[in-house]
Write a protein that holds these residues in place. Structure first.
Motif, PDB file in Angstrom:
ATOM      1  N   VAL A  39       0.871  -1.178   0.000  1.00  0.00           N
ATOM      2  CA  VAL A  39       0.000   0.000   0.000  1.00  0.00           C
ATOM      3  C   VAL A  39       0.899   1.216   0.000  1.00  0.00           C
ATOM      4  O   VAL A  39       1.727   1.394   0.899  1.00  0.00           O
ATOM      5  CB  VAL A  39      -0.942   0.009   1.219  1.00  0.00           C
ATOM      6  CG1 VAL A  39      -1.759   1.302   1.237  1.00  0.00           C
ATOM      7  CG2 VAL A  39      -1.857  -1.201   1.179  1.00  0.00           C
ATOM      8  N   GLU A  80       0.892   5.269  -0.149  1.00  0.00           N
ATOM      9  CA  GLU A  80       0.073   6.486  -0.005  1.00  0.00           C
ATOM     10  C   GLU A  80      -1.414   6.150  -0.093  1.00  0.00           C
ATOM     11  O   GLU A  80      -2.167   6.758  -0.866  1.00  0.00           O
ATOM     12  CB  GLU A  80       0.473   7.531  -1.058  1.00  0.00           C
ATOM     13  CG  GLU A  80       1.904   8.038  -0.889  1.00  0.00           C
ATOM     14  CD  GLU A  80       2.256   9.104  -1.905  1.00  0.00           C
ATOM     15  OE1 GLU A  80       1.435   9.363  -2.795  1.00  0.00           O
ATOM     16  OE2 GLU A  80       3.354   9.675  -1.788  1.00  0.00           O
ATOM     17  N   ASP A  81      -1.820   5.124   0.674  1.00  0.00           N
ATOM     18  CA  ASP A  81      -3.218   4.700   0.788  1.00  0.00           C
ATOM     19  C   ASP A  81      -3.780   4.092  -0.494  1.00  0.00           C
ATOM     20  O   ASP A  81      -5.003   3.942  -0.625  1.00  0.00           O
ATOM     21  CB  ASP A  81      -4.118   5.870   1.230  1.00  0.00           C
ATOM     22  CG  ASP A  81      -3.725   6.399   2.600  1.00  0.00           C
ATOM     23  OD1 ASP A  81      -3.320   5.581   3.454  1.00  0.00           O
ATOM     24  OD2 ASP A  81      -3.804   7.623   2.807  1.00  0.00           O
ATOM     25  N   ALA A  82      -2.914   3.735  -1.438  1.00  0.00           N
ATOM     26  CA  ALA A  82      -3.373   3.116  -2.677  1.00  0.00           C
ATOM     27  C   ALA A  82      -2.605   1.816  -2.904  1.00  0.00           C
ATOM     28  O   ALA A  82      -1.402   1.756  -2.651  1.00  0.00           O
ATOM     29  CB  ALA A  82      -3.167   4.056  -3.857  1.00  0.00           C
ATOM     30  N   PRO A  83      -3.283   0.772  -3.380  1.00  0.00           N
ATOM     31  CA  PRO A  83      -2.591  -0.497  -3.625  1.00  0.00           C
ATOM     32  C   PRO A  83      -1.613  -0.381  -4.793  1.00  0.00           C
ATOM     33  O   PRO A  83      -1.858   0.337  -5.763  1.00  0.00           O
ATOM     34  CB  PRO A  83      -3.728  -1.466  -3.946  1.00  0.00           C
ATOM     35  CG  PRO A  83      -4.848  -0.602  -4.407  1.00  0.00           C
ATOM     36  CD  PRO A  83      -4.711   0.695  -3.681  1.00  0.00           C
TER      37      PRO A  83
END
Length: 247
Positions: free
Chosen positions: A102, A104-107
């Motif tokens: 993950v 910056e809060d994105a997969p």
């Protein structure tokens, strides 16, 4: 024309210098160039992007793949090939053991930075025009003879440039001659040494200037990276201005 092609296509070469690999990957990331990914033994072509580089830890981060079946294959540890095209250059490298993360809060997926890449200039390099408002300087300095010429850039590409010199220097600049101790100053960089080869020269009597075509002779990876960054900056600015002219 903002861009012109020069030279002819070059044969593929293997890039193994770490600093050059990092520079090429950074250019792909900053230009938001799509990556074409194919897994070994599978025919489907998937797409992703470079979202980040962690050079100290040797990691390359790519976005989730489109279509998402690629995420499954990557998670299974399957090996894959990556192809990318930027300004007439085809870059290719291999990857394996992608790890889901993950970022910056994105997969995303983390893979090791490639130890080598194939770099293939499939068409001539683009020459980008340098506006007079941009501060550049070039000093042609011969290693053996007492010759020095100074001017500013008219255009530049990854492989060479054209300079404007005040006065008539046609007799003093001979095609094929190398000015090994030359210096080049680009915006936001320190002045650096570069070996320049004279390709052609032409005197413009109305402006009392000599235009001289120059080839970069075997620049080191760090110098090449500075040149590439400036060329890409000019290309981005030209595209931005073209878009503004549409409205």
């Amino acid at each position: 024309m903002l861009f012109e092609q020069e030279g002819s296509p070059q044969p593929p070469r293997e890039v193994t210098a770490t600093i050059e690999i990092h520079s090429l990957l950074k250019n792909l990331q900053q230009s938001r160039i799509p990556l074409s990914i194919t897994f070994d033994g599978r025919s489907q072509i998937l797409q992703s992007y470079i979202v980040d580089l962690d050079i100290p830890h040797g990691a390359l981060f790519i976005d989730e793949m489109i279509p998402p079946i690629g995420d499954k294959w990557a998670s299974q540890g399957e090996t894959f090939r990556v192809d990318a095209w930027l300004d007439g250059v085809h870059m290719r490298w291999s990857g394996a053991n992608a790890q889901r993360v993950v970022l910056e809060d994105a997969p995303a997926f983390s893979v090791s930075l490639p130890a080598s890449m194939i770099y293939h200039q499939r068409r001539g390099a683009f020459r980008a025009t340098v506006q007079r408002s941009i501060d550049t300087r070039v000093a042609l300095i011969h290693a053996k003879h007492q010759r020095r010429f100074e001017g500013e850039l008219l255009d530049i590409s990854a492989t060479g440039c054209k300079a404007r010199l005040t006065g008539n220097h046609v007799q003093g600049l001979q095609p094929g001659e190398r000015y090994e101790l030359s210096r080049l100053l680009l915006p936001d960089t320190a002045e650096f040494d570069i070996n320049l080869e004279i390709r052609h020269r032409e005197y413009h009597q109305d402006a009392d200037t000599t235009h001289v075509g120059l080839r970069f002779h075997q620049p080191g990876p760090q110098v090449q990276r500075q040149i590439d960054r400036f060329v890409h900056y000019l290309q981005r600015e030209a595209r931005r201005l073209e878009k503004e002219d549409l409205f």
